[in-house]
Design an enzyme around this catalytic site. Structure first.
Site: not given
Ligand code: NAP
Length: 475
Positions: A154, A230, A250-251, A284
């Site tokens: 994002n 993520g 950071e979730l 997020c």
């Molecule tokens: P996501 O599906 O959890 O993916 C995040 C990252 O993790 C991607 O690079 C993804 O790779 C990777 N990943 C997925 N499965 C994995 C595994 N089994 N092992 C290692 N890495 C893995 O999240 P998203 O949909 O990209 O982002 C949205 C989420 O991020 C929301 O929940 C949002 O709130 C959170 N977020 C938090 C913050 C903060 O600073 N707190 C900031 C922004 C976003 P792939 O893309 O290859 O699947």
């Protein structure tokens, strides 16, 4: 592939490599291919860790690290529009929001350069006890080791910047796995770091199956710290699987905001409309749950709803667009299903609730019970709820009624109320008379409860990326 699309290679040990297989990067808006990148796997991940470990055997002095960081910030400034276009194309982020993201990444690099130049240990007051008298002691701050970094889709530039820049400031080499759907901004940033003089191995960027690359980062003992941004589901599993590493998380959040009757309702309504729907709610800290003191409920809605209806939906490449697409069709269908769940449980749809072409219209729901997904889980879409309350105690209980705790906000003109809320809201950050979506990149930023276990913002991140070593001198 569209004529304007970009093919980028992966960075491994200072070389730009191909792997023989490619991943297409598609516009979430049009579905057109906007770029392609080589697909890496476990083998490349192991080679990247080798390279990072080798690189760290010859530490880079702080002044060199700071110079590289400053040069990257300057290059982002020079190539500002080009970088914004890449973010917008791969993430479907409206251009005006993409431009803000580039400026923020400049700030993240600039602040990290400051940290690189000022990182230092502390003196220990040895003569404060009899045991220490006659000795001098201090701590050195040393890099924690090779860092595995995993970033979400994002903020494909600035959240990568929050991984790379503090790690370099701290003197750590990095193996980065950006989100598969948005790897182009990350690879551009890698190009800028390489051009800025980063020696081979200090940054390695691999795109490919998350499980395969993630498994290497989890299992290889030379990766001392994993920094993950993520979803909570993925993040906490990673932490469980790597009990002997530092895993900084950071979730997500289900961001609440409280509007007291004594607040400036026009300002509150404006900020709520801007921050519940920008980037289609895919931040997020996008505002998701709005609690309004009953005496101001009707007036707030009368000011808020027209501003929501006035948001421009459409092509993220259009200068006027406020709200673009969700990242993919699965996300769109999930968000629609959550709206439907609320509607069939008796919630009233005050705005949106339907599609505009392929885009989910900004949606405002009233009378959504606290047990509904839109009320307690992270929607990550252009949806918010509005709920009246009578007392501040009730509002705080409602706001805290989630497993998440990243940021929350309150609008009020009473200092006492603001401070009471700041103390009692169980979140990593509380904003007063500002949307909880607000973030300046030097702030400590991170969550409690399921939202995470760390703080980013360069000054805080470098502390997590370094270890203190005690040095005792007998005089
Ligand atoms: P996501 O599906 O959890 O993916 C995040 C990252 O993790 C991607 O690079 C993804 O790779 C990777 N990943 C997925 N499965 C994995 C595994 N089994 N092992 C290692 N890495 C893995 O999240 P998203 O949909 O990209 O982002 C949205 C989420 O991020 C929301 O929940 C949002 O709130 C959170 N977020 C938090 C913050 C903060 O600073 N707190 C900031 C922004 C976003 P792939 O893309 O290859 O699947």
């Amino acid at each position: 592939m569209a004529a304007t699309s970009t093919a980028r290679k992966l960075l491994l040990d200072g070389e730009w490599i191909e792997t023989g297989e490619w991943i297409d990067v598609r516009s979430p808006y049009s579905g057109d291919v906007v770029g392609r990148v080589p697909k890496a796997g476990a083998d490349e991940a192991r080679r990247a860790v080798d390279a990072a470990e080798r690189a760290m055997r010859e530490p880079l002095p702080a002044h060199k690290r700071a110079e590289i960081l400053v040069r990257v910030a300057a290059q982002l400034g020079r190539r500002h529009e080009e970088v914004a276009q890449i973010i917008s194309a791969e993430a479907g982020k409206p251009l005006k929001a993409a431009r803000v993201e580039v400026s923020r990444a400049m700030s993240t690099y600039t602040m990290s350069a400051v940290e690189a130049r000022t990182l230092a240990g502390e003196m220990v007051p040895m003569d404060a006890s009899q045991a220490g008298s006659g000795k001098l002691a201090f701590t050195l701050r040393l890099p924690v080791g090779v860092v595995g970094a995993i970033s979400p889709f994002n903020f494909p530039l600035n959240l990568v910047a929050h991984k790379l820049a503090p790690a370099l400031a701290a003197g750590c080499a990095v193996v980065l796995k950006p989100a598969s759907r948005t790897p182009l901004s990350a690879l551009l940033l890698a190009e800028l770091e390489a051009e800025a003089g980063l020696p081979a191995g200090w940054l390695n960027v691999l795109v490919g199956p998350a499980g395969k690359i993630g498994d290497v980062l989890v299992e290889d003992e030379r990766v001392r710290l994993i920094t993950f941004t993520g979803s909570a589901e993925v993040g906490w599993k990673l932490a469980e699987r790597a009990p002997r590493k530092r895993v900084n998380l950071e979730l997500g959040n289900a961001t609440p905001v409280i509007v007291e009757a004594d607040a400036d309702l026009e300002t509150a309504a404006t900020k709520l409309a801007e921050n519940a729907f920008s980037f289609a709610g895919q931040s997020c800290i996008s505002i998701q749950r709005i609690y309004v003191q009953r005496a101001a409920y009707d007036e707030l809605l009368a000011r808020f709803l027209p501003k929501v209806e006035a948001l421009a939906l459409g092509d993220p490449a259009d200068e006027e667009t406020d709200v673009g697409p969700l990242i993919d069709h699965d996300s769109r269908d999930r968000v629609l299903a959550w709206i439907e769940e609320a509607r069939s449980a008796g919630a009233d749809v005050l705005a949106g609730g339907t599609l505009h072409g392929e885009l989910v219209r900004p949606t405002v729901l009233a009378n959504a019970g606290p047990e509904l997904k839109v009320s307690c889980e992270e929607v990550f879409g252009p949806v918010c709820t509005v709920t009246p309350y009578d007392t501040l105690d009730e509002a705080i209980e409602l706001a805290n009624g989630t497993r998440y705790g990243l940021q929350a906000g309150i609008f009020t003109s009473a200092l006492e109320t603001a401070l009471a809320a700041a103390r009692r809201l169980e979140f990593g950050g509380v904003t007063v008379n500002e949307a909880p979506t607000f973030r300046a990149d030097q702030m400590p930023y991170g969550g409690v409860k399921d939202s995470g276990n760390t703080r980013e913002g360069p000054a805080w991140a470098v502390r997590e990326l370094t270890e203190e070593r005690l040095v005792v001198l007998e005089l």
